[in-house]
Design a protein around this motif. Structure first.
Motif, short mmCIF file in Angstrom:
data_model
loop_
_atom_site.label_atom_id
_atom_site.label_comp_id
_atom_site.label_asym_id
_atom_site.label_seq_id
_atom_site.Cartn_x
_atom_site.Cartn_y
_atom_site.Cartn_z
N VAL A 296 -6.05 11.20 1.62
CA VAL A 296 -7.14 11.50 2.55
C VAL A 296 -7.44 10.21 3.32
N MET A 297 -7.99 10.37 4.52
CA MET A 297 -8.35 9.21 5.34
C MET A 297 -9.80 9.35 5.80
N PRO A 298 -10.73 8.86 5.00
CA PRO A 298 -12.13 8.92 5.42
C PRO A 298 -12.41 7.88 6.51
N PRO A 299 -13.50 8.04 7.25
CA PRO A 299 -13.79 7.08 8.32
C PRO A 299 -14.27 5.73 7.79
N LEU A 300 -14.22 4.74 8.68
CA LEU A 300 -14.62 3.38 8.32
C LEU A 300 -16.12 3.27 8.06
N VAL B 246 -6.73 0.41 -2.36
CA VAL B 246 -5.76 1.50 -2.45
C VAL B 246 -6.01 2.19 -3.79
N GLY B 247 -6.10 3.51 -3.80
CA GLY B 247 -6.41 4.13 -5.08
C GLY B 247 -6.15 5.61 -5.12
N ALA B 248 -6.55 6.18 -6.25
CA ALA B 248 -6.35 7.61 -6.50
C ALA B 248 -7.52 8.11 -7.33
N GLU B 249 -7.93 9.34 -7.05
CA GLU B 249 -9.04 9.95 -7.78
C GLU B 249 -8.63 11.34 -8.23
N LEU B 250 -8.98 11.65 -9.47
CA LEU B 250 -8.72 12.98 -10.04
C LEU B 250 -10.09 13.64 -10.20
N ILE B 251 -10.32 14.70 -9.46
CA ILE B 251 -11.65 15.31 -9.42
C ILE B 251 -11.63 16.66 -10.13
N GLY B 252 -12.63 16.86 -11.02
CA GLY B 252 -12.70 18.14 -11.73
C GLY B 252 -12.58 17.95 -13.23
N SER B 253 -12.22 16.72 -13.65
CA SER B 253 -12.13 16.45 -15.09
C SER B 253 -12.32 14.95 -15.34
N ASP B 254 -12.94 14.64 -16.46
CA ASP B 254 -12.95 13.23 -16.90
C ASP B 254 -12.56 13.20 -18.38
N ALA C 105 0.85 -1.21 0.00
CA ALA C 105 0.00 0.00 0.00
C ALA C 105 0.89 1.25 0.00
N ARG C 106 1.95 1.21 0.80
CA ARG C 106 2.88 2.34 0.89
C ARG C 106 3.50 2.65 -0.47
N ARG C 107 3.90 1.57 -1.18
CA ARG C 107 4.53 1.79 -2.50
C ARG C 107 3.56 2.44 -3.47
N ALA D 17 -6.06 4.68 1.12
CA ALA D 17 -5.81 3.25 1.32
C ALA D 17 -6.51 2.84 2.60
N GLY D 18 -7.14 1.69 2.57
CA GLY D 18 -7.79 1.21 3.79
C GLY D 18 -8.70 0.05 3.48
#
Ligand SMILES: N[C@@H](Cc1c[nH]c[nH+]1)C(=O)O
Length: 376
Positions: free
Chosen positions: A43-47, A128-136, A28-30, A108-109
């Motif tokens: 970001v770390m959203p709640p469970l 584990v992921g990534a999101e780009l917000i504001g464009s598709d 996950a770290r990598r 990640a979580g």
């Protein structure tokens, strides 16, 4: 009364033990470190969250498969998160509503679902992921697909296959050049899922017009040619989709296998114009997925976004991220300063507490003898 043996957990939930727990954190770290180099911030959203805020933020996300509970404090229904993308969407639409766009976030979580799928019995998975917000846009899609590939490669995963799909293609065709009634639409989808050409034709001429899509499946270049022939028959109705897929595929290295399955919808509940699944050689089922989607903002407008999520548990089970540390036994009275030096060089030290422990049993390869290392 039935006795529950100690350590037994509900079906589909399990412990991660050494060394896999560490391997999982390392992988996950990598991934997070790689996406951070492309500007994605964590970001770390709640469970758990209120069920409605969790499910209403992404357009066409359904509240299925949630593990729910009533919150005794608010008396509202809570759900454990099944997918962090929805939480990132909520963050982007609320607390980070005024942050500059495009907004690049990573996470990640663990995520949890009520039911496991047929391929894996686990109900809890690491995401584990990534999101780009504001464009598709196509440029955003190119970035997301390439960042996902780079993150997996940095984690040591090779033999990748990316399967492209067009999640809203059938809706778009049915509402335009190849009209279908609502009940026909579902039947066409079912037969396209099953890739059952005979059953599709049997539904009637309207449905049979979708037949070329069954053929436009498989290795990317050949499948794209068939999709282009279909597009030509439709007078160029899906020109922009075709141009988008071609542009996304172009920068992808030859070491990655590309395939196309334009009507694949499994796992693409809220994605719209573009979706992709990631497979790794030797693993059954996808290890990641991504695509474009719309986030509902507080003002009722939609905000475009695109992202990917990886599910690395099968990789961990297969030994990815496994790095056996060098373990050094420190007998009672060992030189503390020398031990600290060795830790700084990368050794993990295991200190005797009473004096008669056996370092080899504690899985140490060496012990400290004065200032010297001795092998067991
Ligand atoms: N969260 C989605 C994948 C995704 C991320 N961003 C957009 N789509 C999934 O796990 O299926």
């Amino acid at each position: 009364m039935t006795m529950i043996p100690p350590g037994l957990l509900p079906e589909g939930l399990s412990d991660r033990l050494p060394p896999q727990a560490e391997a999982s954190a390392r992988l996950a770290r990598r991934v997070l470190d790689t996406v951070a180099t492309h500007g994605y911030e964590r970001v770390m959203p709640p469970l758990a969250e209120f069920e409605d805020t969790l499910t209403q933020r992404l357009k066409s996300m359904r509240a299925q498969d949630l593990v729910r509970a009533v919150d005794p404090v608010s008396q509202r229904s809570l759900a454990l998160r099944p997918d962090m993308t929805a939480q990132v969407g909520r963050i982007a639409a609320t607390r980070l509503a005024t942050a500059p766009r495009p907004l690049r976030l990573s996470y990640a979580g663990p995520v949890i679902r009520l039911k496991a799928n047929q391929l894996r019995p686990e109900r809890e998975k690491l995401q584990v992921g990534a999101e780009l917000i504001g464009s598709d846009s196509v440029a955003a899609a190119v970035e997301i697909v390439n960042v996902a590939i780079e993150a997996l490669q940095a984690a040591g995963v090779s033999g990748l296959t990316i399967d492209f799909t067009l999640p809203d293609l059938i809706d778009m065709l049915a509402a335009g050049p190849l009209p279908l009634a609502a009940d026909e639409l579902e039947a066409v989808r079912t037969e396209l899922d099953a890739k059952d050409a005979g059953a599709l034709v049997a539904l009637g001429p309207q449905a049979a017009a979708y037949l070329p899509l069954i053929e436009a499946t498989g290795p990317f270049h050949a499948a794209m040619e068939r999709l282009e022939a279909f597009n030509a028959q439709l007078g160029g109705a899906i020109n922009s989709r075709i141009a988008g897929l071609r542009a996304i595929a172009r920068p992808i290295g030859w070491d990655i296998t590309l395939t196309l399955d334009p009507t694949e919808r499994h796992g693409f509940e809220y994605q719209n114009w573009f979706g992709f699944s990631i497979f790794a050689e030797g693993f059954i089922g996808e290890i990641g997925r991504g695509g474009s989607y719309a986030i509902l903002r507080a003002d009722g407008q939609d905000e475009p976004a695109i992202g990917f999520s990886l599910y690395p548990d099968p990789l961990i089970d297969a030994g990815f991220g496994d790095e056996a540390p060098k373990r050094l036994f420190l007998p009672l009275g060992a030189d503390a300063i020398r031990a600290a030096e060795l830790r700084a060089e990368g050794w993990h030290t295991v200190a005797a507490l009473v004096g008669d422990e056996d370092g080899a049993t504690l899985r140490c390869s060496h012990w400290l003898d004065g200032a010297e290392l001795r092998a067991f």
